[in-house]
Write a protein that holds these residues in place. Structure first.
Motif, PDB file in Angstrom:
ATOM      1  N   ILE A 308     -14.328  12.224  -6.291  1.00 20.36           N
ATOM      2  CA  ILE A 308     -13.639  11.005  -5.842  1.00 20.36           C
ATOM      3  C   ILE A 308     -13.357  10.143  -7.073  1.00 20.36           C
ATOM      4  CG2 ILE A 308     -13.770   8.959  -4.348  1.00 20.36           C
ATOM      5  CD1 ILE A 308     -13.687  11.688  -2.823  1.00 20.36           C
ATOM      6  N   LEU A 309     -12.083   9.844  -7.287  1.00 19.57           N
ATOM      7  CA  LEU A 309     -11.694   9.115  -8.498  1.00 19.57           C
ATOM      8  C   LEU A 309     -11.552   7.618  -8.255  1.00 19.57           C
ATOM      9  CD1 LEU A 309      -8.792  11.504  -9.641  1.00 19.57           C
ATOM     10  CD2 LEU A 309     -11.172  11.540 -10.397  1.00 19.57           C
ATOM     11  N   ASN A 310     -11.153   7.268  -7.057  1.00 15.99           N
ATOM     12  CA  ASN A 310     -10.777   5.879  -6.835  1.00 15.99           C
ATOM     13  C   ASN A 310     -10.741   5.608  -5.330  1.00 15.99           C
ATOM     14  OD1 ASN A 310      -9.780   3.335  -7.345  1.00 15.99           O
ATOM     15  ND2 ASN A 310      -7.708   4.001  -7.837  1.00 15.99           N
ATOM     16  N   PHE A 311     -11.100   4.404  -4.949  1.00 13.64           N
ATOM     17  CA  PHE A 311     -11.049   3.996  -3.540  1.00 13.64           C
ATOM     18  C   PHE A 311     -10.485   2.590  -3.551  1.00 13.64           C
ATOM     19  CE2 PHE A 311     -12.689   1.873   0.165  1.00 13.64           C
ATOM     20  CZ  PHE A 311     -12.784   2.844   1.140  1.00 13.64           C
ATOM     21  N   ARG A 312      -9.314   2.387  -2.992  1.00 17.31           N
ATOM     22  CA  ARG A 312      -8.787   1.022  -3.044  1.00 17.31           C
ATOM     23  C   ARG A 312      -8.224   0.579  -1.699  1.00 17.31           C
ATOM     24  NH1 ARG A 312      -3.512   0.596  -4.424  1.00 17.31           N
ATOM     25  NH2 ARG A 312      -3.759  -1.461  -5.323  1.00 17.31           N
ATOM     26  N   LYS A 313      -8.308  -0.731  -1.513  1.00 19.59           N
ATOM     27  CA  LYS A 313      -7.735  -1.326  -0.304  1.00 19.59           C
ATOM     28  C   LYS A 313      -6.230  -1.482  -0.534  1.00 19.59           C
ATOM     29  CE  LYS A 313      -7.941  -5.738   2.037  1.00 19.59           C
ATOM     30  NZ  LYS A 313      -8.720  -6.935   2.279  1.00 19.59           N
ATOM     31  N   VAL A 314      -5.428  -1.045   0.419  1.00 10.62           N
ATOM     32  CA  VAL A 314      -3.981  -1.277   0.335  1.00 10.62           C
ATOM     33  C   VAL A 314      -3.667  -2.634   0.959  1.00 10.62           C
ATOM     34  CG1 VAL A 314      -1.693  -0.417   1.020  1.00 10.62           C
ATOM     35  CG2 VAL A 314      -3.485   1.202   0.346  1.00 10.62           C
ATOM     36  N   LYS A 315      -4.219  -2.848   2.160  1.00 13.72           N
ATOM     37  CA  LYS A 315      -4.031  -4.157   2.806  1.00 13.72           C
ATOM     38  C   LYS A 315      -4.918  -4.258   4.051  1.00 13.72           C
ATOM     39  CE  LYS A 315       0.050  -2.991   5.624  1.00 13.72           C
ATOM     40  NZ  LYS A 315       0.240  -1.579   5.385  1.00 13.72           N
ATOM     41  N   ASN A 316      -5.005  -5.453   4.602  1.00 22.25           N
ATOM     42  CA  ASN A 316      -5.681  -5.605   5.889  1.00 22.25           C
ATOM     43  C   ASN A 316      -4.768  -5.003   6.946  1.00 22.25           C
ATOM     44  OD1 ASN A 316      -7.919  -6.990   4.919  1.00 22.25           O
ATOM     45  ND2 ASN A 316      -6.777  -8.913   4.915  1.00 22.25           N
ATOM     46  N   TYR A 317      -5.343  -4.262   7.874  1.00 20.40           N
ATOM     47  CA  TYR A 317      -4.510  -3.613   8.882  1.00 20.40           C
ATOM     48  C   TYR A 317      -4.545  -4.386  10.193  1.00 20.40           C
ATOM     49  CZ  TYR A 317      -2.608  -0.011  11.887  1.00 20.40           C
ATOM     50  OH  TYR A 317      -1.837   0.657  12.802  1.00 20.40           O
ATOM     51  N   SER A 318      -5.758  -4.667  10.652  1.00 14.89           N
ATOM     52  CA  SER A 318      -5.954  -5.494  11.852  1.00 14.89           C
ATOM     53  C   SER A 318      -7.358  -6.081  11.703  1.00 14.89           C
ATOM     54  CB  SER A 318      -5.807  -4.640  13.121  1.00 14.89           C
ATOM     55  OG  SER A 318      -6.736  -3.594  13.097  1.00 14.89           O
ATOM     56  N   PRO A 319      -7.758  -7.010  12.573  1.00 17.23           N
ATOM     57  CA  PRO A 319      -9.082  -7.604  12.364  1.00 17.23           C
ATOM     58  C   PRO A 319     -10.164  -6.530  12.269  1.00 17.23           C
ATOM     59  CG  PRO A 319      -7.863  -8.808  14.025  1.00 17.23           C
ATOM     60  CD  PRO A 319      -7.044  -7.597  13.710  1.00 17.23           C
ATOM     61  N   GLY A 320     -10.887  -6.541  11.163  1.00 18.53           N
ATOM     62  CA  GLY A 320     -11.984  -5.579  10.976  1.00 18.53           C
ATOM     63  C   GLY A 320     -11.548  -4.192  10.542  1.00 18.53           C
ATOM     64  N   VAL A 321     -10.257  -3.996  10.382  1.00 15.18           N
ATOM     65  CA  VAL A 321      -9.750  -2.664   9.996  1.00 15.18           C
ATOM     66  C   VAL A 321      -8.909  -2.807   8.735  1.00 15.18           C
ATOM     67  CG1 VAL A 321      -8.340  -0.677  10.719  1.00 15.18           C
ATOM     68  CG2 VAL A 321      -9.673  -1.934  12.416  1.00 15.18           C
ATOM     69  N   ILE A 322      -9.153  -1.942   7.753  1.00 16.33           N
ATOM     70  CA  ILE A 322      -8.340  -2.028   6.534  1.00 16.33           C
ATOM     71  C   ILE A 322      -7.629  -0.702   6.253  1.00 16.33           C
ATOM     72  CG2 ILE A 322      -9.536  -3.936   5.380  1.00 16.33           C
ATOM     73  CD1 ILE A 322     -11.145  -1.974   3.811  1.00 16.33           C
ATOM     74  N   HIS A 323      -6.499  -0.829   5.584  1.00 20.48           N
ATOM     75  CA  HIS A 323      -5.758   0.343   5.149  1.00 20.48           C
ATOM     76  C   HIS A 323      -6.232   0.634   3.729  1.00 20.48           C
ATOM     77  CE1 HIS A 323      -1.414   1.954   4.107  1.00 20.48           C
ATOM     78  NE2 HIS A 323      -2.372   2.732   3.631  1.00 20.48           N
ATOM     79  N   VAL A 324      -6.786   1.843   3.536  1.00 15.77           N
ATOM     80  CA  VAL A 324      -7.304   2.185   2.204  1.00 15.77           C
ATOM     81  C   VAL A 324      -6.614   3.450   1.689  1.00 15.77           C
ATOM     82  CG1 VAL A 324      -9.585   1.203   2.701  1.00 15.77           C
ATOM     83  CG2 VAL A 324      -9.196   3.646   3.063  1.00 15.77           C
ATOM     84  N   VAL A 325      -6.728   3.654   0.387  1.00 20.03           N
ATOM     85  CA  VAL A 325      -6.272   4.921  -0.185  1.00 20.03           C
ATOM     86  C   VAL A 325      -7.382   5.455  -1.089  1.00 20.03           C
ATOM     87  CG1 VAL A 325      -4.976   3.732  -2.029  1.00 20.03           C
ATOM     88  CG2 VAL A 325      -4.431   6.092  -1.506  1.00 20.03           C
ATOM     89  N   VAL A 326      -7.636   6.754  -0.940  1.00 21.44           N
ATOM     90  CA  VAL A 326      -8.653   7.414  -1.766  1.00 21.44           C
ATOM     91  C   VAL A 326      -7.938   8.403  -2.679  1.00 21.44           C
ATOM     92  CG1 VAL A 326     -10.758   8.805  -1.764  1.00 21.44           C
ATOM     93  CG2 VAL A 326     -10.281   7.265   0.148  1.00 21.44           C
ATOM     94  N   ASP A 327      -8.222   8.333  -3.985  1.00 16.87           N
ATOM     95  CA  ASP A 327      -7.702   9.339  -4.913  1.00 16.87           C
ATOM     96  C   ASP A 327      -8.831  10.340  -5.139  1.00 16.87           C
ATOM     97  OD1 ASP A 327      -5.629   7.543  -5.098  1.00 16.87           O
ATOM     98  OD2 ASP A 327      -6.169   6.823  -7.098  1.00 16.87           O
ATOM     99  N   ALA A 328      -8.545  11.598  -4.938  1.00 14.54           N
ATOM    100  CA  ALA A 328      -9.594  12.609  -5.112  1.00 14.54           C
ATOM    101  C   ALA A 328      -9.051  13.777  -5.923  1.00 14.54           C
ATOM    102  CB  ALA A 328     -10.065  13.089  -3.742  1.00 14.54           C
ATOM    103  N   ARG A 329      -9.856  14.258  -6.859  1.00 12.80           N
ATOM    104  CA  ARG A 329      -9.441  15.447  -7.622  1.00 12.80           C
ATOM    105  C   ARG A 329     -10.050  16.682  -6.975  1.00 12.80           C
ATOM    106  NH1 ARG A 329      -7.273  17.210 -12.078  1.00 12.80           N
ATOM    107  NH2 ARG A 329      -6.880  15.154 -12.959  1.00 12.80           N
ATOM    108  N   ILE A 330      -9.191  17.625  -6.664  1.00 14.22           N
ATOM    109  CA  ILE A 330      -9.652  18.872  -6.072  1.00 14.22           C
ATOM    110  C   ILE A 330      -9.659  19.949  -7.167  1.00 14.22           C
ATOM    111  CG2 ILE A 330      -9.116  20.664  -4.329  1.00 14.22           C
ATOM    112  CD1 ILE A 330      -9.807  17.933  -3.071  1.00 14.22           C
ATOM    113  N   CYS A 331     -10.786  20.650  -7.287  1.00  6.86           N
ATOM    114  CA  CYS A 331     -10.854  21.691  -8.317  1.00  6.86           C
ATOM    115  C   CYS A 331     -11.041  23.049  -7.643  1.00  6.86           C
ATOM    116  CB  CYS A 331     -12.007  21.456  -9.270  1.00  6.86           C
ATOM    117  SG  CYS A 331     -12.297  19.751  -9.633  1.00  6.86           S
TER     118      CYS A 331
END
Ligand SMILES: C[S@@+](CC[C@H](N)C(=O)[O-])C[C@H]1O[C@@H](n2cnc3c(N)ncnc32)[C@H](O)[C@@H]1O
Length: 331
Positions: A308-331
């Protein structure tokens, strides 16, 4: 809407000239973008200035014309807390969420927004998006027209707000993707109208981007946006990314830009010999590790290693729910 783009140190001097010559557009604020400042001007005054004139992206409007300030004088006090505080401007269209209790005031809200933003041609009530295709549910409340061209980060996105979604809140993520992919082969599994594929091709020169989209309406705009932006490295594919990822190609990066696409993680992993996945998910804060766990589990099931390289919030989606993106390197 035009603006003069000047280096910061010259901004004050040029602003005064713009004010004195009545060229300055009073509806918009002067905005700072990195080392430059954009001074908004009315059309027809461009020739007065020797600096670069740009078509302004994401203009900031003067506060005196805020929607709440105007509507609170026109809507009963008991409904003031429901007056929309935010809305989206996509090209020359406005999308606004309106509470059911304001049903009788929706036209007033639409007309007021058109007063505030005279360059916009229509206002649509935003009632959310439906299903895996993220089809918008909208209703026209003022003006006319549903097709527009949204300008952002040097890219053009043509779309019809009754047929496809556009999320201005994902701008930072689109800009991040625009910096990645140089010289790479990329698969965009949920390409839409080219939200990520277009900025990547405009700014990073990947080797090739396979842009897969299942909805013929979005696909049609993807084709138009490829032409509009003069990008020649996108291979558009109409179909379901579960089944149509091209075989026998060496893929460096997979973009999974759909907030409900965890079932597609194994297909993304199989597409990569070694490379990076950008996996999006809308996740309740109570189970915030779920996206990472899903990637790890899928990698394990496929007999692959993952970092797992990175975990970031993109934005709030709804109350208590967030839109996230995970960057992952697959080997
Ligand atoms: C709307 S986009 C997500 C928004 C985007 N990430 C942004 O920055 O705004 C998701 C797209 O995935 C498409 N889609 C859904 N299921 C799909 C599938 N199985 N294969 C390919 N595309 C799919 C939808 O039609 C939609 O256009």
């Amino acid at each position: 809407m035009k603006a003069i783009r000047v280096p910061k140190e010259k901004a004050e001097e040029v602003r005064k000239v713009a004010e004195r010559s009545s060229a300055k557009d009073k509806r918009r604020l002067v905005v700072c973008r990195g080392d430059y400042v954009e001074i908004p001007i009315y059309d027809g005054f461009e020739h007065l200035f020797s600096y670069e004139i740009v078509e302004q992206e994401n203009p900031v409007f003067a506060k005196s014309k805020d929607l709440f300030g105007i509507l609170k004088k026109r809507i009963p006090e008991n409904l003031h807390n429901l007056i929309p505080r935010r809305y989206k401007i996509i090209g020359d269209l406005i999308l606004v969420k309106i509470a059911e209790e304001l049903e009788n005031y929706k036209s007033l809200i639409g007309e007021t927004l058109l007063e505030i933003h005279p360059h916009c041609k229509a206002v649509w009530r935003d009632m959310g998006k439906k299903g895996m295709l993220r089809r918008p549910e909208v209703e026209l409340i003022a003006g006319e027209g549903s097709e527009t061209v949204h300008r952002e980060n040097g890219c053009l996105f043509k779309l019809d707000v009754t047929k496809v979604m556009f999320s201005p809140g994902n701008l930072a993520e689109r800009m991040r993707m625009a910096k990645l992919g140089k010289g790479e082969v990329v698969i965009d599994m949920f390409a839409g109208i080219g939200y990520f594929s277009i900025p990547m091709c405009v700014h990073s020169r990947p080797e090739k981007v396979y842009s897969i989209e299942i909805n013929p309406d979005s696909y049609k705009f993807l084709l138009e946006n490829i032409k509009l932006n003069h990008v020649d490295r996108i291979v558009p594919i109409l179909g379901d990314s579960m089944f149509v990822i091209p075989e026998n190609i060496e893929v460096d990066r997979v973009i999974m830009g759909h907030i409900r696409c965890h079932e597609f993680i194994p297909a993304a992993i199989r597409a990569l010999r070694e490379g990076i996945i950008h996996y999006h998910e809308s996740v309740p804060e109570a189970v915030i590790n779920r996206p990472v766990e899903r990637i790890k589990r899928a990698a394990r099931d496929e007999g692959r290693e993952v970092k797992i390289l990175n975990f970031r919030k993109v934005k709030n989606y709804s109350p208590g729910v967030i839109h996230v993106v995970v960057d992952a390197r697959i080997c």
